[in-house]
Scaffold this active site. Structure first.
Site, PDB file in Angstrom:
ATOM      1  N   CYS A  98       0.813  -1.222   0.000  1.00 14.95           N
ATOM      2  CA  CYS A  98       0.000   0.000   0.000  1.00 14.95           C
ATOM      3  C   CYS A  98       0.853   1.280   0.000  1.00 14.95           C
ATOM      4  CB  CYS A  98      -0.985  -0.047   1.165  1.00 14.95           C
ATOM      5  SG  CYS A  98      -2.441   0.974   0.898  1.00 14.95           S
ATOM      6  N   ARG A 135     -12.755   6.437  -1.370  1.00 13.34           N
ATOM      7  CA  ARG A 135     -11.563   5.610  -1.193  1.00 13.34           C
ATOM      8  C   ARG A 135     -11.841   4.224  -1.753  1.00 13.34           C
ATOM      9  NH1 ARG A 135      -7.595   7.216   2.238  1.00 13.34           N
ATOM     10  NH2 ARG A 135      -6.951   5.102   2.783  1.00 13.34           N
ATOM     11  N   HIS A 202      -3.613  -5.614   1.983  1.00 10.58           N
ATOM     12  CA  HIS A 202      -3.341  -5.838   3.407  1.00 10.58           C
ATOM     13  C   HIS A 202      -3.974  -7.184   3.735  1.00 10.58           C
ATOM     14  CE1 HIS A 202      -2.228  -1.633   4.076  1.00 10.58           C
ATOM     15  NE2 HIS A 202      -3.262  -1.290   3.361  1.00 10.58           N
TER      16      HIS A 202
HETATM   17  N1  GLN Z   1      -1.845   6.942   2.125  1.00  5.05           N
HETATM   18  C1  GLN Z   1      -2.140   5.996   1.158  1.00  5.05           C
HETATM   19  C2  GLN Z   1      -3.511   6.077   0.549  1.00  5.05           C
HETATM   20  O1  GLN Z   1      -4.524   6.260   1.238  1.00  5.05           O
HETATM   21  C3  GLN Z   1      -1.814   4.620   1.684  1.00  5.05           C
HETATM   22  C4  GLN Z   1      -2.842   3.940   2.545  1.00  5.05           C
HETATM   23  C5  GLN Z   1      -2.373   2.655   3.156  1.00  5.05           C
HETATM   24  O2  GLN Z   1      -1.173   2.337   3.151  1.00  5.05           O
HETATM   25  N2  GLN Z   1      -3.273   1.903   3.730  1.00  5.05           N
HETATM   26  O3  GLN Z   1      -3.585   5.949  -0.656  1.00  5.05           O
END
Ligand code: GLN
Length: 253
Positions: A98, A135, A202
């Site tokens: 990520c 998101r 994840h």
């Molecule tokens: N900051 C990044 C995003 O939201 C990574 C998020 C994460 O590693 N879970 O795209």
């Protein structure tokens, strides 16, 4: 001779979210079950760059933009040059999840347009959505051809704002079956380059996908000892868990 590998765990205190630490536990366990010594070095802010030279495998988890900005300051410069050489020339294996995956690219643009500098190791970039765009969150499954033999279904959980786009010479880790992946548009997920894997999964990803864990261990042993033969483990529980998730997601394993 007893084999030994050292995992360099980059910024475990800052870059570690949604169970990412479980990946390191999984790697260690799968080594130990095979009587391979596994040493873990934590590489936190201010670490000595010489420590990187001891590492046979790199791991870095995800985080939010704030932590990514802090880490950028520490990693830019000499450390990032060494990591680039490890990945490009020495073919050290690694897993970057990520936010860490985004770091491998050319830049990361935050929602307000600010740029977080990245390591410029891989030709990819990430952009955060304009305001009001959602998101990319949820369970995800993809088909990967990474492993010899049949395509393998990788399962995980994603939660990212950024959308990542790969340069034309880069190969994705797999094709999205359900979920968003790199950007929710082109059906790609993650990246594979030399022995490095970048992914939004994840979960943690490795216990859910033991073949991927073994891919990394094998690559580390092959580099170090010219022998990547791994004893088969009893993955009955892992397979059972994978089946349960696949059923829930409506995908085939
Ligand atoms: N900051 C990044 C995003 O939201 C990574 C998020 C994460 O590693 N879970 O795209």
């Amino acid at each position: 001779m007893k084999y030994q590998i050292t995992i360099g765990w980059l910024y475990q205190d800052l870059m570690n979210t949604y169970g990412d630490r479980g990946n390191v536990i999984c790697l260690k366990k799968r080594c130990e079950w095979r009587n391979i010594d596994c040493n873990i070095i934590e590489l936190n802010i201010g670490f000595n760059k010489e420590e990187l030279k001891k590492c046979d495998l790199l791991f870095m988890g995800g985080a939010q933009d704030r932590q990514q900005r802090i880490v950028t300051k520490d990693i830019k410069g000499e450390k990032s040059k060494i990591i680039k050489k490890m990945i490009d020339d020495d073919k050290v294996p690694g897993l970057f999840i990520c936010g860490a995956y985004q770091f491998l690219g050319n830049y990361y643009k935050e929602a307000d347009g600010k740029i977080i500098e990245c390591l410029e190791i891989l030709d990819l970039y990430t952009e955060s959505p304009k305001k009001n765009k959602k998101r990319l969150i949820g369970n995800i499954a993809l088909k990967s051809n990474l492993f010899e033999g049949e395509p393998y279904t990788l399962i995980g959980f994603e939660n990212h704002g950024g959308s990542t786009y790969l340069g034309k010479n880069l190969k994705p880790l797999g094709k999205v079956m359900t979920g968003y992946g790199n950007n929710g548009e082109d059906n790609t997920e993650g990246v594979i380059f030399n022995n490095i894997i970048g992914t939004y999964l994840h979960g943690p990803i490795l216990p859910k996908n033991p073949l991927l864990a073994d891919f990394l261990i094998r690559a580390a042993l092959k580099r170090k000892y010219k022998n990547g033969i791994l004893e088969k483990l009893n993955d009955k529980l892992e397979i059972k868990a994978r089946k349960a998730i696949a059923n829930k997601l409506g995908v085939e394993l």
